[in-house]
Design a protein around this motif. Structure first.
Motif, PDB file in Angstrom:
ATOM      1  N   ALA A  46       0.871  -1.230  -0.188  1.00 12.03           N
ATOM      2  CA  ALA A  46      -0.036  -0.146  -0.045  1.00 12.03           C
ATOM      3  C   ALA A  46       0.983   1.360   0.288  1.00 12.03           C
ATOM      4  N   LEU A  47       1.793   1.302   0.882  1.00  8.79           N
ATOM      5  CA  LEU A  47       2.711   2.456   1.056  1.00  8.79           C
ATOM      6  C   LEU A  47       3.694   2.444  -0.429  1.00  8.79           C
ATOM      7  N   ALA A  48       3.798   1.513  -0.932  1.00  7.53           N
ATOM      8  CA  ALA A  48       4.639   1.725  -2.105  1.00  7.53           C
ATOM      9  C   ALA A  48       4.146   2.492  -3.218  1.00  7.53           C
ATOM     10  N   GLY A  49       2.756   2.541  -3.303  1.00  9.60           N
ATOM     11  CA  GLY A  49       2.189   3.355  -4.229  1.00  9.60           C
ATOM     12  C   GLY A  49       1.975   4.900  -4.067  1.00  9.60           C
ATOM     13  N   ARG A  50       2.403   5.452  -3.030  1.00 11.87           N
ATOM     14  CA  ARG A  50       2.161   6.621  -2.632  1.00 11.87           C
ATOM     15  C   ARG A  50       2.555   7.557  -3.716  1.00 11.87           C
ATOM     16  N   ASP A  51       3.791   7.579  -4.368  1.00 21.43           N
ATOM     17  CA  ASP A  51       4.033   8.609  -5.577  1.00 21.43           C
ATOM     18  C   ASP A  51       3.181   8.519  -6.678  1.00 21.43           C
ATOM     19  N   ILE A  52       2.403   7.312  -6.927  1.00 23.07           N
ATOM     20  CA  ILE A  52       1.485   7.361  -8.286  1.00 23.07           C
ATOM     21  C   ILE A  52       0.437   8.217  -7.940  1.00 23.07           C
ATOM     22  N   LEU A  53      -0.232   8.280  -6.968  1.00 20.28           N
ATOM     23  CA  LEU A  53      -1.404   9.163  -6.652  1.00 20.28           C
ATOM     24  C   LEU A  53      -0.943  10.635  -6.908  1.00 20.28           C
ATOM     25  N   TRP A  54       0.267  11.015  -6.246  1.00 21.78           N
ATOM     26  CA  TRP A  54       0.769  12.271  -6.246  1.00 21.78           C
ATOM     27  C   TRP A  54       0.978  12.718  -7.724  1.00 21.78           C
ATOM     28  N   ASP A  55       1.508  11.817  -8.508  1.00 19.78           N
ATOM     29  CA  ASP A  55       1.783  12.107 -10.009  1.00 19.78           C
ATOM     30  C   ASP A  55       0.538  12.253 -10.678  1.00 19.78           C
ATOM     31  N   GLN A  56      -0.504  11.235 -10.623  1.00 19.47           N
ATOM     32  CA  GLN A  56      -1.709  11.312 -11.135  1.00 19.47           C
ATOM     33  C   GLN A  56      -2.417  12.561 -10.713  1.00 19.47           C
ATOM     34  N   ASN A  57      -2.105  13.287  -9.748  1.00 17.59           N
ATOM     35  CA  ASN A  57      -2.795  14.464  -9.346  1.00 17.59           C
ATOM     36  C   ASN A  57      -2.515  15.705 -10.011  1.00 17.59           C
ATOM     37  N   GLY A  58      -1.104  15.634 -10.570  1.00 17.75           N
ATOM     38  CA  GLY A  58      -0.574  16.712 -11.045  1.00 17.75           C
ATOM     39  C   GLY A  58       1.075  16.664 -11.314  1.00 17.75           C
ATOM     40  N   LYS A  59       1.387  16.981 -12.622  1.00 15.33           N
ATOM     41  CA  LYS A  59       2.608  16.511 -13.043  1.00 15.33           C
ATOM     42  C   LYS A  59       3.884  17.011 -12.555  1.00 15.33           C
ATOM     43  N   TYR A  60       3.665  18.281 -11.726  1.00 12.18           N
ATOM     44  CA  TYR A  60       4.705  18.789 -11.053  1.00 12.18           C
ATOM     45  C   TYR A  60       4.705  18.474  -9.465  1.00 12.18           C
ATOM     46  N   ASN A  61       3.775  17.642  -9.055  1.00  6.86           N
ATOM     47  CA  ASN A  61       3.401  17.513  -7.647  1.00  6.86           C
ATOM     48  C   ASN A  61       4.660  16.941  -6.906  1.00  6.86           C
ATOM     49  N   LEU A  62       5.527  15.934  -7.435  1.00  8.32           N
ATOM     50  CA  LEU A  62       6.331  15.199  -6.711  1.00  8.32           C
ATOM     51  C   LEU A  62       7.484  16.058  -6.610  1.00  8.32           C
ATOM     52  N   ALA A  63       7.884  17.074  -7.710  1.00 10.24           N
ATOM     53  CA  ALA A  63       8.790  17.801  -7.720  1.00 10.24           C
ATOM     54  C   ALA A  63       8.801  18.938  -6.763  1.00 10.24           C
ATOM     55  N   ILE A  64       7.716  19.369  -6.501  1.00  8.73           N
ATOM     56  CA  ILE A  64       7.053  20.573  -5.799  1.00  8.73           C
ATOM     57  C   ILE A  64       7.441  19.839  -4.376  1.00  8.73           C
ATOM     58  N   ARG A  65       7.013  18.613  -4.190  1.00  5.04           N
ATOM     59  CA  ARG A  65       7.181  18.034  -2.770  1.00  5.04           C
ATOM     60  C   ARG A  65       8.359  18.048  -2.381  1.00  5.04           C
ATOM     61  N   ASP A  66       9.226  17.341  -3.272  1.00  7.72           N
ATOM     62  CA  ASP A  66      10.709  17.297  -3.036  1.00  7.72           C
ATOM     63  C   ASP A  66      11.078  18.715  -2.432  1.00  7.72           C
TER      64      ASP A  66
END
Length: 650
Positions: A46-66
């Motif tokens: 379950a926890l391994a899929g965390r990044d998938i939702l972040w990316d689905q929600n917006g193309k810059y979300n993961l980079a902004i989170r970092d």
């Protein structure tokens, strides 16, 4: 073992419009070691899929989170400064929403710190922590005109081009609708869930689907999910459970939606296992066209004692279907395989974390429901946490019209609320049928709102039925009034606390509740079934005739079932646009003013418990136990998840 209620601190954090809670996992310690290890590996999946939702929600979300996490972690200035505290609030907000847009309003967050402040902090970061597209990220964060809405539902606009969600890229609504109209076989009685696990892009002028699978999009995260699912399969409770875990692995490996249907059938037919889970691309609320599933996972095990009420409902499913106040043409002749239980959530992830549903009914495919049944669950340890955290918050005193109604709600709201969820998930979603040849996506952007309204109305109608007394699920024929009052109060007034001044209602569940409440108010107006009354300068809801209100719920259920069964898009659109969208400004302003005096957060979510493997003392014999603890706070948990479960390239 969990602490007693009086010693358990449910509230973890409070910021902006959010309150973060803990939930207990009672009786985990009583499971067998094999069951605990099954849960452990499922929670890791379950926890391994965390990044998938972040990316689905917006193309810059993961980079902004970092970027924000790096600035926060490396900050060496005054931590009492206004800008630092604003940075921390923004970080907490995007964590809670799994991206830069609010999880309910879908509006982009507006930082309370300045662009200059963030630019200075970025310049102080180690070179390895500076994102190469910082200028783009800054524009996305600070320019209100850039990606302002995650999911836009405004009538008359291109819902894809005006939505920031990352499940479409370079395509228009008209192009996507034409693409699916061309590939769907309307004569197929067992259609796959088109578009469920793909991103839609344009290649050489044509719409193309990019599947989420090993070797495709999100492969890095899916490979880790699959690794943990394979580990979990070794601890399956029985052959049926092992079969659907292995089938889910096949689906993730191939991306084949027929494999997903096969998995769904195996999953819903396994009613013997105590441990259960969902993991995948499931609910489509964050797709403006209601097709692509957001990634989510919930791991759980059966609450044996509380499940007795849902088992009573599922056993009597045919009675409820036969007595439904809808045209017999739209009822199921034979209800198949309805199973229901109350569960204890063990982990929440993806689109179910930190904000989570309190009930689930799956699979979503109508033909699978009709032929193989469905599985419904109520997350009672989650509703218990909500209930415990809300005691003494002053809501009833401020908004409930009189002491007798407050007393009725104090006595019966917890059980009737749970029963409403049981009926909604167990029977409501599984009720009714589509006429032959009707596309399950025929209601398009309004499908989610109308489906939630249909299930809610089914639950509301039957909550007042003497059958519940006969079945021993309620002990007072007046108990249902507690839920009726809360529902209408929420739909007409109090849920408006979640809407910013001048905004429309956009989230599907909020639209559903408003649609039902406004329709019932208008259609019961001649008989004054529901009234707005003034007392001491404040507006209250008064229900004068609960029996007629139930009749109104039945009438609307009949119409919405007709709309769904016939695929009547225009009638569905008219209902939603007329009753579910626009907000009365005077009522809205009053609700906001009255809430401002209460210490109540409009939105609540959760931190997860932490599971730890305990090795045998000799260090060679394997795992002796799996323990659960509740000590991790919000910031440490989110930082740990970012460190341990960042799987996708930026």
């Amino acid at each position: 073992m969990a602490a007693d209620k009086k010693d358990f601190n449910y509230v973890v954090d409070r910021f902006a419009d959010i309150e973060v809670l803990r939930y207990k996992v009672p009786d985990f310690e009583n499971l067998s070691l094999k069951q605990k290890l099954l849960i452990y590996h499922l929670t890791e999946a379950a926890l391994a899929g965390r990044d998938i939702l972040w990316d689905q929600n917006g193309k810059y979300n993961l980079a902004i989170r970092d970027l924000i996490e790096n600035v926060y972690s490396n900050y060496s200035g005054d931590k009492d400064s206004t800008e630092y505290k604003a940075l921390e609030k923004y970080m907490k907000q995007i964590w809670f929403a799994n991206g830069i847009h609010h999880h309910y309003s879908m509006d982009k967050f507006t930082p309370d710190f300045s662009r200059e402040f963030l630019e200075k902090q970025i310049s102080l970061l180690p070179a390895s922590s500076r994102n190469k597209v910082t200028d783009t990220l800054l524009e996305v964060i600070f320019n209100p005109a850039v990606m302002p809405k995650k999911v836009n539902q405004a009538e008359g606009q291109d819902l894809i081009l005006t939505s920031a969600t990352n499940i479409y890229d370079g395509v228009t609504q008209q192009e996507v609708e034409a693409y699916y109209a061309a590939i769907k076989d309307t004569t197929d009685m067992t259609p796959v869930s088109y578009g469920l696990n793909t991103r839609k892009i344009k290649v050489d002028g044509k719409v193309v689907e990019q599947p989420y699978k090993i070797g495709g999009l999100y492969t890095e995260a899916i490979e880790r999910i699959v690794k943990e699912l394979k580990a979990a399969s070794q601890y399956a409770e029985n052959a049926a459970q092992k079969a659907y875990i292995d089938k889910l692995v096949e689906y993730y490996t191939t991306g084949d939606l027929k494999a997903f249907d096969e998995y769904s059938i195996l999953w819903c037919e396994d009613t013997a296992s105590q441990v259960d889970f969902i993991n995948g691309f499931i609910e489509s609320y964050d797709d403006p066209l209601g097709m692509t599933g957001s990634w989510e996972s919930i791991v759980n095990f059966k609450n044996e004692e509380a499940s007795s009420r849902t088992e009573v409902l599922s056993t009597n499913a045919q009675w409820f279907e036969d007595h439904s106040p809808v045209d017999p043409r739209f009822r199921k002749d034979k209800v198949k395989g309805v199973s229901a239980k109350v569960i204890t959530a063990a982990i929440l992830a993806g689109d179910a974390y930190p904000a989570t549903p309190i009930g689930i009914n799956l699979p979503n495919a109508n033909w699978i429901r009709a032929a193989h049944g469905s599985k419904s669950v109520t997350l009672e340890n989650i509703t218990q946490a909500y209930d415990e955290a809300s005691h003494g918050d002053g809501f009833n005193e401020e908004f409930v019209i009189d002491e007798p109604t407050r007393q009725l709600m104090n006595n019966y709201l917890f059980i009737t609320d749970n029963l409403h969820t049981d009926l909604h998930e167990c029977l409501g979603h599984g009720s009714g049928r589509l006429l032959p040849g009707v596309d399950q996506d025929a209601l398009k952007a309004h499908g989610s709102t109308l489906e939630e309204a249909r299930a809610d109305l089914f639950a509301l109608y039957y909550l007042a039925d003497p059958k519940l007394i006969e079945l021993g699920l309620l002990d007072n024929p007046e108990a249902y009034k507690a839920e009726y009052y809360k529902y209408i109060l929420n739909g007409l007034m109090t849920q408006l606390m979640r809407i910013e001044p001048g905004k429309d209602v956009e989230e599907a569940h909020m639209r559903n509740r408003k649609l039902i409440s406004e329709w019932a108010y208008e259609h019961g107006k001649a008989d004054k079934v529901i009234e707005y009354v003034k007392q001491n300068g404040k507006t209250y809801i008064k229900i004068n005739d609960y029996g007629k209100l139930r009749s109104l719920f039945g009438q609307l259920l009949g119409e919405i079932q007709r709309i769904k069964s016939e695929g009547d898009y225009e009638a569905g659109r008219d209902l939603v646009e007329r009753y579910a969208v626009k907000v009365d400004k005077d009522i809205h302003n009053e609700v906001l003013a009255r809430y401002s005096h209460l210490s109540i957060a409009p939105y609540k979510g959760f931190v997860n418990p932490v599971y730890t493997l305990v090795l045998e003392t000799d260090g060679k014999s394997g795992v002796a136990d799996v323990t659960v603890s509740y000590s991790e706070d919000y910031i440490p948990q989110m930082m740990r998840y970012s460190k341990e479960y960042s799987t996708l390239p930026r």
